[in-house]
Design an enzyme around this catalytic site. Structure first.
Site, short mmCIF file in Angstrom:
data_model
loop_
_atom_site.label_atom_id
_atom_site.label_comp_id
_atom_site.label_asym_id
_atom_site.label_seq_id
_atom_site.Cartn_x
_atom_site.Cartn_y
_atom_site.Cartn_z
N LYS A 276 0.95 -1.24 0.11
CA LYS A 276 0.11 0.04 0.06
C LYS A 276 0.69 1.28 -0.03
O LYS A 276 1.89 1.21 0.30
CB LYS A 276 -0.99 0.05 1.18
CG LYS A 276 -2.13 -1.19 0.86
CD LYS A 276 -3.32 -1.27 1.82
CE LYS A 276 -4.15 -2.25 1.15
NZ LYS A 276 -5.43 -2.59 2.01
N ARG A 311 -2.89 -10.33 5.06
CA ARG A 311 -3.14 -10.35 3.72
C ARG A 311 -2.20 -9.82 2.85
O ARG A 311 -1.69 -8.79 2.85
CB ARG A 311 -4.40 -9.55 3.41
CG ARG A 311 -5.33 -9.71 2.05
CD ARG A 311 -6.57 -8.84 2.00
NE ARG A 311 -7.27 -8.96 0.66
CZ ARG A 311 -6.68 -8.15 -0.30
NH1 ARG A 311 -5.66 -7.38 -0.18
NH2 ARG A 311 -7.31 -8.18 -1.57
#
Ligand code: HH2
Length: 334
Positions: A276, A311
């Site tokens: 991210k 994840r």
């Protein structure tokens, strides 16, 4: 609200009076008391209300048949043209299935299959198109690790569960589609409730919180109550603070630093920070595909806060790092 955050201890020295964190390998013998607008205090577990302490210590039941007594790796399969880090690479069903098999061979213990990008600015994909993207991939991978379907749409979830998915990962925590809660309840499958502020189209337009940890916690607590009211037991719920979903880099860091507070909700805790933007900003990596080392560092930080599900895109690298982390700190081997 008063929040009680167990301070996890990563050390093998004897710790008299320490308690297990959510039945997992970590322990805690201090609890940080968090109140809005006040400096945190640290107290011994004996000062924590009994109901909260029970939730902080109780083992979590398996998630889609996967025991949660240690951190587990969820590998990401994005069957999309536009995901932020791998959009277009796995839109072809055969390529997506091959990627799922690669991730499973590399150590993924769950596969999260999604047919709609939720990156900042992404537009909604029609239900029929999203379903058509993922069903052949789920069918091809159903003999591997348990599959969660990453969707906010009830119709997509229903079709995915009928094709062999074992869990639902809803980045809107059942708020986007009024029928989603009953699909999950009727199927009797576990669900991930993730926090998001706004929608993917708008969520990064100047996100603000009074106190991000308090606000996200309270919102997730409400969503658990709503899920329970719809017939989904707390034992079937995993919570996720939604890194990057309506959050600045500082919000992300605050949530990761205090991630263990979410064990107070009595659910498994999931963390999705892989590749991210804040990883690139802090780590100095413009391109998402160059953010693996920073993502692994964040995954280990999540494990150190007792997160049960990580994840990630880079499964092999995360698995190797986690294996060493476990061997050093918890005496376990992966
Ligand atoms: N992040 C993404 C998608 N789904 N689900 C949960 N529970 N937690 C997350 O942090 C999370 C999620 C975004 O990552 P990715 O799937 O790689 O990208 P895109 O949404 O662009 O497909």
């Amino acid at each position: 609200m008063t929040l009680w955050r167990p301070v996890p201890v990563l050390d093998t020295a004897p710790l008299p009076g320490a308690l297990p964190l959510a039945g997992g390998p970590l322990r805690f013998d201090r609890v940080e008391v968090l109140e809005r607008g006040r400096a945190p205090q640290v107290v011994p577990p004996s000062e924590v209300p009994g109901t909260v302490l029970d939730r902080l210590t109780a083992p979590r039941p398996p998630f889609a048949a996967l025991s949660l007594d240690r951190p587990r790796i969820m590998g990401i399969v994005n069957v999309t043209p536009d995901s932020f880090s791998d959009g277009g690479r796995f839109l072809d069903p055969a390529a997506a299935a091959a990627q799922g098999r690669r991730l499973a061979a590399a150590g993924a213990e769950l596969l999260d299959i999604g047919g709609e990008s939720t990156r900042p600015g992404a537009a909604e994909v029609p239900e029929a198109e999203e379903t058509a993207r993922i069903l052949p991939v789920i069918a091809a991978l159903r003999d591997g690790p348990p599959i969660s379907v990453d969707t906010r749409k009830a119709g997509v979830a229903r079709a995915a569960l009928a094709s062999g998915a074992a869990a639902v990962n809803d980045v809107t925590a059942l708020t986007h589609d009024a029928a989603m809660a009953s699909v999950v309840a009727q199927a009797g499958v576990p669900v991930v409730l993730m926090h998001m502020r706004g929608t993917p189209e708008t969520m990064q337009d100047d996100p603000r919180y009074d106190d991000v940890v308090q606000d996200v916690y309270a919102w997730l607590a409400d969503r658990i109550v709503a899920a329970e009211a719809a017939g989904i037991p707390r034992s079937a719920i995993a919570v996720d603070p939604g890194i990057g979903f309506g959050k600045t880099g500082d919000h992300n860091l605050a949530l990761i630093r205090r991630l263990s507070v979410f064990h107070g909700l009595g659910c498994a805790v999931m963390l999705g920070a892989s590749r991210k933007r804040f990883v690139g900003t802090i780590g100095g990596a413009d391109r998402p595909e160059d953010r693996m080392p920073g993502s692994v560092a964040v995954a280990l930080a999540g494990a150190a806060q007792g997160a049960q599900i990580l994840r990630v895109h880079d499964v092999a690298e995360t698995r190797q790092a986690l294996a060493l982390w476990r061997a050093i700190w918890t005496g376990g081997t992966a």
